[in-house]
Scaffold this motif. Structure first.
Motif, PDB file in Angstrom:
ATOM      1  N   ARG A 107      -4.297   7.750   6.101  1.00 41.23           N
ATOM      2  CA  ARG A 107      -5.513   7.990   5.553  1.00 41.23           C
ATOM      3  C   ARG A 107      -5.543   9.604   5.201  1.00 41.23           C
ATOM      4  O   ARG A 107      -6.341   9.825   4.062  1.00 41.23           O
ATOM      5  CB  ARG A 107      -6.286   8.036   7.016  1.00 41.23           C
ATOM      6  CG  ARG A 107      -6.604   6.299   7.238  1.00 41.23           C
ATOM      7  CD  ARG A 107      -7.616   6.310   8.278  1.00 41.23           C
ATOM      8  NE  ARG A 107      -7.643   4.927   8.752  1.00 41.23           N
ATOM      9  CZ  ARG A 107      -7.019   4.541  10.088  1.00 41.23           C
ATOM     10  NH1 ARG A 107      -6.451   5.760  10.928  1.00 41.23           N
ATOM     11  NH2 ARG A 107      -7.216   3.356  10.339  1.00 41.23           N
ATOM     12  N   GLN A 108      -4.507  10.629   5.611  1.00 38.32           N
ATOM     13  CA  GLN A 108      -4.648  11.884   5.231  1.00 38.32           C
ATOM     14  C   GLN A 108      -4.180  11.833   3.824  1.00 38.32           C
ATOM     15  O   GLN A 108      -4.378  12.758   2.913  1.00 38.32           O
ATOM     16  CB  GLN A 108      -3.610  12.440   6.128  1.00 38.32           C
ATOM     17  CG  GLN A 108      -4.200  12.824   7.545  1.00 38.32           C
ATOM     18  CD  GLN A 108      -3.339  13.319   8.567  1.00 38.32           C
ATOM     19  OE1 GLN A 108      -2.226  13.559   8.392  1.00 38.32           O
ATOM     20  NE2 GLN A 108      -3.818  13.829   9.780  1.00 38.32           N
ATOM     21  N   LEU A 122      -1.023   5.092  10.476  1.00 36.80           N
ATOM     22  CA  LEU A 122      -2.415   4.814   9.951  1.00 36.80           C
ATOM     23  C   LEU A 122      -3.029   6.145   9.708  1.00 36.80           C
ATOM     24  O   LEU A 122      -3.828   6.255   8.782  1.00 36.80           O
ATOM     25  CB  LEU A 122      -3.243   4.049  10.882  1.00 36.80           C
ATOM     26  CG  LEU A 122      -2.611   2.385  10.669  1.00 36.80           C
ATOM     27  CD1 LEU A 122      -3.245   1.615  11.761  1.00 36.80           C
ATOM     28  CD2 LEU A 122      -2.804   1.652   9.312  1.00 36.80           C
ATOM     29  N   THR A 123      -2.957   6.871  10.802  1.00 40.50           N
ATOM     30  CA  THR A 123      -3.446   8.490  10.436  1.00 40.50           C
ATOM     31  C   THR A 123      -2.979   9.226   9.406  1.00 40.50           C
ATOM     32  O   THR A 123      -3.630   9.523   8.490  1.00 40.50           O
ATOM     33  CB  THR A 123      -3.610   9.133  11.875  1.00 40.50           C
ATOM     34  OG1 THR A 123      -4.084   8.451  13.075  1.00 40.50           O
ATOM     35  CG2 THR A 123      -4.061  10.606  11.719  1.00 40.50           C
ATOM     36  N   TYR A 176       0.229   4.338   0.380  1.00 37.39           N
ATOM     37  CA  TYR A 176       0.042   5.257   1.649  1.00 37.39           C
ATOM     38  C   TYR A 176       0.428   4.894   2.859  1.00 37.39           C
ATOM     39  O   TYR A 176       0.959   5.503   3.564  1.00 37.39           O
ATOM     40  CB  TYR A 176      -1.700   5.654   1.738  1.00 37.39           C
ATOM     41  CG  TYR A 176      -2.125   5.998   0.469  1.00 37.39           C
ATOM     42  CD1 TYR A 176      -2.043   7.293  -0.013  1.00 37.39           C
ATOM     43  CD2 TYR A 176      -2.942   5.066  -0.166  1.00 37.39           C
ATOM     44  CE1 TYR A 176      -2.638   7.404  -1.305  1.00 37.39           C
ATOM     45  CE2 TYR A 176      -3.842   5.441  -1.594  1.00 37.39           C
ATOM     46  CZ  TYR A 176      -3.595   6.784  -1.972  1.00 37.39           C
ATOM     47  OH  TYR A 176      -4.015   7.061  -3.111  1.00 37.39           O
ATOM     48  N   ASN A 215       0.722  -1.167   0.005  1.00 39.98           N
ATOM     49  CA  ASN A 215      -0.087   0.139  -0.063  1.00 39.98           C
ATOM     50  C   ASN A 215       0.761   1.225  -0.042  1.00 39.98           C
ATOM     51  O   ASN A 215       1.751   1.531   0.915  1.00 39.98           O
ATOM     52  CB  ASN A 215      -0.859  -0.115   1.159  1.00 39.98           C
ATOM     53  CG  ASN A 215      -2.089   0.995   1.093  1.00 39.98           C
ATOM     54  OD1 ASN A 215      -1.332   2.254   1.341  1.00 39.98           O
ATOM     55  ND2 ASN A 215      -3.380   0.766   0.739  1.00 39.98           N
ATOM     56  N   LEU A 237      -5.526  -0.478   2.677  1.00 40.63           N
ATOM     57  CA  LEU A 237      -5.076   0.421   3.675  1.00 40.63           C
ATOM     58  C   LEU A 237      -5.964  -0.015   4.769  1.00 40.63           C
ATOM     59  O   LEU A 237      -7.099   0.346   5.154  1.00 40.63           O
ATOM     60  CB  LEU A 237      -5.560   1.835   3.058  1.00 40.63           C
ATOM     61  CG  LEU A 237      -5.478   2.934   4.142  1.00 40.63           C
ATOM     62  CD1 LEU A 237      -4.164   2.939   4.511  1.00 40.63           C
ATOM     63  CD2 LEU A 237      -5.748   4.160   3.488  1.00 40.63           C
ATOM     64  N   ASP A 238      -5.392  -0.803   5.603  1.00 43.41           N
ATOM     65  CA  ASP A 238      -6.135  -1.513   6.652  1.00 43.41           C
ATOM     66  C   ASP A 238      -5.023  -1.651   7.873  1.00 43.41           C
ATOM     67  O   ASP A 238      -3.758  -1.875   7.620  1.00 43.41           O
ATOM     68  CB  ASP A 238      -6.552  -2.858   6.271  1.00 43.41           C
ATOM     69  CG  ASP A 238      -7.425  -3.454   7.314  1.00 43.41           C
ATOM     70  OD1 ASP A 238      -7.025  -4.415   7.862  1.00 43.41           O
ATOM     71  OD2 ASP A 238      -8.502  -2.940   7.501  1.00 43.41           O
ATOM     72  N   ARG A 277      -4.222   9.629   1.476  1.00 47.26           N
ATOM     73  CA  ARG A 277      -5.248   8.972   0.560  1.00 47.26           C
ATOM     74  C   ARG A 277      -6.423   9.952   0.478  1.00 47.26           C
ATOM     75  O   ARG A 277      -6.688  10.093  -0.670  1.00 47.26           O
ATOM     76  CB  ARG A 277      -5.866   7.700   1.317  1.00 47.26           C
ATOM     77  CG  ARG A 277      -6.820   7.151   0.391  1.00 47.26           C
ATOM     78  CD  ARG A 277      -7.272   5.884   0.831  1.00 47.26           C
ATOM     79  NE  ARG A 277      -8.529   5.295  -0.130  1.00 47.26           N
ATOM     80  CZ  ARG A 277      -9.480   4.773   0.326  1.00 47.26           C
ATOM     81  NH1 ARG A 277      -9.714   4.636   1.657  1.00 47.26           N
ATOM     82  NH2 ARG A 277     -10.491   4.330  -0.514  1.00 47.26           N
ATOM     83  N   VAL A 278      -6.906  10.750   1.324  1.00 49.65           N
ATOM     84  CA  VAL A 278      -7.961  11.754   1.232  1.00 49.65           C
ATOM     85  C   VAL A 278      -7.183  12.932   0.442  1.00 49.65           C
ATOM     86  O   VAL A 278      -7.920  13.633  -0.557  1.00 49.65           O
ATOM     87  CB  VAL A 278      -8.231  12.426   2.432  1.00 49.65           C
ATOM     88  CG1 VAL A 278      -9.279  13.451   2.395  1.00 49.65           C
ATOM     89  CG2 VAL A 278      -9.060  11.297   3.345  1.00 49.65           C
TER      90      VAL A 278
END
Length: 177
Positions: free
Chosen positions: A168-169, A164-165, A86, A84, A135-136, A171-172
């Motif tokens: 996610r940022q 992980l945070t 990200y 992944n 993304l897990d 990816r967004v």
């Protein structure tokens, strides 16, 4: 010295020289140990360019030539990296205070060297494994060591959460582009 010792030493040295020499060679090069033949490759610059000798010598012809690099090639030229992106980028950014010792995006292993976290007197070292392209949280495995042994479970959990945070940022942010 002892006469027997001298004779034995001379016999050993003579045997070694005969084994490495060109005995029974009639003036030709022996080709190395145990008279192995030496492979002579023709000079490709002297041959006709249209004959394909250069391609054969470099292993670029479509024939049955095999090189050591064939073992390193993927059987499928369209193979994707199974990590992944990200999580990979987030791990590099989150642990940026540690020097990168080794990074292999094909296996998902990221090895960081010793370093100090900002505002901390303790030295840390980390190893990250990104196992899956999803993304897990299950895709991320993290190991953190201190000079005194493994870091506490709380420290590992907080760093995992930070990675992980950040993933996610990232990816967004990519989705909004």
């Amino acid at each position: 010295m002892n006469y027997g010792f001298k004779a034995g030493l001379i016999a050993i040295v003579s045997g070694a020289l005969v084994g490495c020499g060109s005995f029974g060679n009639s003036g030709r090069s022996s080709g190395g140990f145990l008279n192995r033949p030496v492979a002579v490759t023709p000079d490709p610059s002297r041959e006709d360019p249209s004959s394909g000798a250069m391609e054969r010598a470099l292993g670029e012809a479509g024939g049955d030539t095999v090189s050591i690099f064939d073992a390193l090639r993927s059987p499928d030229e369209n193979t994707n990296v199974r990590v992944n992106k990200y999580l990979w980028s987030a791990a590099l950014e989150t642990l940026s205070f540690l020097p990168v010792e080794s990074a292999d995006p094909f296996t998902g292993v990221l090895v960081m060297g010793w370093g100090r976290a900002p505002g901390s007197a303790r030295q840390y070292r980390a190893t990250v494994l990104v196992q899956d392209p999803a993304l897990d949280a299950r895709s991320l495995k993290l190991s953190i060591q201190t000079r005194n042994g493994p870091a506490s479970a709380e420290t590992v959990r907080r760093v995992e959460d930070a990675i992980l945070t950040r993933a996610r940022q990232l990816r967004v942010r990519d989705k909004n582009l």
